[in-house]
Design an enzyme around this catalytic site. Sequence first.
Site, mmCIF file in Angstrom:
data_model
loop_
_atom_site.group_PDB
_atom_site.id
_atom_site.type_symbol
_atom_site.label_atom_id
_atom_site.label_comp_id
_atom_site.label_asym_id
_atom_site.label_seq_id
_atom_site.Cartn_x
_atom_site.Cartn_y
_atom_site.Cartn_z
ATOM 1 N N LYS A 32 0.873 -1.145 -0.107
ATOM 2 C CA LYS A 32 0.021 -0.034 -0.072
ATOM 3 C C LYS A 32 0.843 1.294 -0.090
ATOM 4 O O LYS A 32 0.650 2.100 -0.942
ATOM 5 C CB LYS A 32 -0.907 -0.060 1.187
ATOM 6 C CG LYS A 32 -1.640 1.057 1.365
ATOM 7 C CD LYS A 32 -2.327 1.228 2.878
ATOM 8 C CE LYS A 32 -1.230 1.481 3.897
ATOM 9 N NZ LYS A 32 -1.544 1.899 5.260
ATOM 10 N N THR A 33 1.842 1.306 0.829
ATOM 11 C CA THR A 33 2.725 2.741 1.131
ATOM 12 C C THR A 33 3.536 2.924 -0.394
ATOM 13 O O THR A 33 3.596 3.823 -0.678
ATOM 14 C CB THR A 33 3.747 2.631 2.331
ATOM 15 O OG1 THR A 33 2.906 2.142 3.490
ATOM 16 C CG2 THR A 33 4.425 3.635 2.566
ATOM 17 N N ASP A 220 -4.761 7.973 3.396
ATOM 18 C CA ASP A 220 -4.410 6.621 3.913
ATOM 19 C C ASP A 220 -5.469 6.069 4.909
ATOM 20 O O ASP A 220 -5.907 6.789 5.722
ATOM 21 C CB ASP A 220 -2.990 6.908 4.353
ATOM 22 C CG ASP A 220 -2.520 5.468 4.361
ATOM 23 O OD1 ASP A 220 -2.908 4.518 4.106
ATOM 24 O OD2 ASP A 220 -1.531 5.585 5.282
ATOM 25 N N GLU A 221 -5.353 4.805 5.214
ATOM 26 C CA GLU A 221 -6.167 4.065 6.205
ATOM 27 C C GLU A 221 -7.545 4.670 6.512
ATOM 28 O O GLU A 221 -8.138 4.768 7.480
ATOM 29 C CB GLU A 221 -5.583 4.217 7.469
ATOM 30 C CG GLU A 221 -3.909 3.788 7.710
ATOM 31 C CD GLU A 221 -3.840 2.413 7.726
ATOM 32 O OE1 GLU A 221 -4.942 1.744 7.503
ATOM 33 O OE2 GLU A 221 -2.856 1.809 7.901
ATOM 34 N N GLN A 251 -9.867 -4.486 7.514
ATOM 35 C CA GLN A 251 -8.682 -4.226 8.804
ATOM 36 C C GLN A 251 -9.322 -3.252 9.428
ATOM 37 O O GLN A 251 -8.819 -2.441 10.304
ATOM 38 C CB GLN A 251 -7.465 -4.026 8.217
ATOM 39 C CG GLN A 251 -6.688 -5.351 7.712
ATOM 40 C CD GLN A 251 -5.378 -4.817 7.334
ATOM 41 O OE1 GLN A 251 -4.542 -4.666 8.478
ATOM 42 N NE2 GLN A 251 -5.026 -4.679 6.262
ATOM 43 N N ARG A 590 -0.631 -11.141 10.353
ATOM 44 C CA ARG A 590 0.585 -10.480 11.066
ATOM 45 C C ARG A 590 1.784 -11.485 10.710
ATOM 46 O O ARG A 590 3.119 -11.070 10.794
ATOM 47 C CB ARG A 590 0.628 -10.287 12.428
ATOM 48 C CG ARG A 590 -0.515 -9.279 12.912
ATOM 49 C CD ARG A 590 -0.321 -7.946 12.266
ATOM 50 N NE ARG A 590 -1.533 -7.877 11.030
ATOM 51 C CZ ARG A 590 -1.273 -7.359 10.142
ATOM 52 N NH1 ARG A 590 -0.541 -6.025 9.887
ATOM 53 N NH2 ARG A 590 -2.260 -7.045 9.038
#
Length: 683
Positions: A32-33, A220-221, A251, A590
Amino acid sequence: MDILSSLNDAQREAARHIDGAMLILAGAGSGKTLTITTRLAYLIGEVGIDPLNTLTLTFTNKAATEMKLRALNLIRSSQPSANPLLCTFHKFGLLFLKLYMRELNRANNFVIIDIDDKKKIIKEFESSIATNIVSNEISRYKNMLLSPEEIISSSVIPAFIGGRANYEKIAKAYKSYEEYLVANNLVDFDDLLCLTYRILDSNPALCNQISNRYKYITIDEYQDTNELQYKLLRKLCVAHENVVVVGDDDQSIYGWRGAKIENILNFKDQFSSVKVVRLEENYRSSSNILNAANELIDHNRNRLGKKLISTKKDNKDIEILQNSDEESEAKIISARIAKLINDGEHPTQIAILYRINALSRALEEGLIANGVPYKIVGGIKFYERAEIKDIISYLRLILNPHDDFSLERIINRPKRGLGKVGFNKLSEFAFNNKISLYEAILRMDEGLLGKKVFTALNELARDIAELREVEPKDLVFELENKFGLKEFYKQSPEGDDRLLNIDEFYGSINQKIENNPDFSLEEFLNDITLQSDQDRISEDAISIMSVHASKGLEFEHVFIIGLEEGFFPLISDECDIEEERRLGYVAITRAKSDLVLSSSNFRIYRGKKSNLERSRFLSEAGLISGKLRIESTKEFRRGDLIKHKIFGIGRVLEVTQIKSDFKLKINFGGNVKEIMSGFVEKV
């Protein structure tokens, strides 16, 4: 060098998008980043967009700093002076208010106060209700854009524990607090957004001007945005719809603090011609781990839908660990981790996750016994939590009533009306007479403290004296019966978590007493002190944390404990099973290569050792066999699995809304029926 060359097809499609609204559904570990920063570099370095016309907003300073560095490294070769605005929502609000605070007839040399300053101010106006509660409620009202006047005049009380009387006290404290901030030209953290919104909302011309300045906006997010942040975004987009939001509906795990998953679910309907790009290639986890995550989250109805696909070749089986109780769970996992470290694995590549903080108690004891260094990420060690330290102080006083340090800690917990002046009088009396605080309580005259405080403190001293005569098996019951610590902490912020911690501690004491006929309170407290004093936090430590704290992190080896009904998923009237399932999805994703899912047959639950059922998430993830569960719902969608009392289990083929009801076309094993939704239940 082509800045798009390192991207996969989906990432490249997102990065090359210029005009119009776009939703990037970015699965866990999907780059994503990289996609966000590359798109920003593409707009500035390839398309020729003025950096000053871009605005990228995220949630943490750490994320903003990392993105800015990565974007600038890509841009600087073609635009050495490029300086796009990339910051948190609240930093944007600060920059805006510094320029436009005059719109509220206030000077721009305001001072931002922190949470401690906020509480000190609030305490001046309302001391009968816990300051944390008042502070949190004021924050909630501000994020709902409700002024003190609207709160005071409202005939409907927003959900709040304590009823009308406490609500009115908080409303008045809110009004006094706001008047104090304005009079002293102060702003708190929430003001940075709500004042920004009020200015834009009341000045359409300025709103249009700001929107035209920031013609290319990225959030973002986005799944973590609340109602106020969504409304602020709408203001920023009033002159255009060049907005890209990036996030993962699977998420969205912060509903309890105001995040609205509807923001990302409804985005495609709130802007015109929205382009949706799914980033589904995962660079973090193995196929088995992703398959389990995909299977689990597929049981949620309120999602946009995507499937993570692993790009890794290694593929180790997920291990299911079934234990007799929490002590054996801690012992087995701690020994496994000690072996991993002895075999050369770096501790920082190992993590233990849990849904409920109280589960760390047995775990910490197991890690210490095995000599495993650990750090609690985003939390506090079990025996260092305020509510546990309070109980320990009471226990120490039972052993030794003249322990001034312990008495000072709990003398006003729960509240006994003793203020700073009264405590100073008590301390001075004790010092002058060379006696303990406990003895001072027994010897002081009523006039020095006032009748109410004098009575309360003497009751405290009497209760401690009586508890010294109680049998160990009755200690926990009598302690709670006399002091009501659970009721006291129930009213505080994070009250539910605190109650679970207290129940865990009470249960562990009862268990030790039950297992040891020669139980010694002194020995028990000394063991706790030795554990608390072992400060093993270092760079070379494994991480233990709640699932909430783990979001955004990744580890080679992940152990998820407490996978039982009631613990994970957490089950209560306030819990949303779909958000619990999203937490399960976050926990599983994770792990890079090694995942262990652990449950216990028995665990301390609500203060007692209880027989527990394994988490439904294990069967929903396709890892064990399990029964179907009925979940009540008023909404249906194609693909839902349902149950009818006559036809049995079927799958929804088509949904037709008729007024407030639904007519469902359902396939019952080849027998297709049309049935009204009120006659079926979702499985």
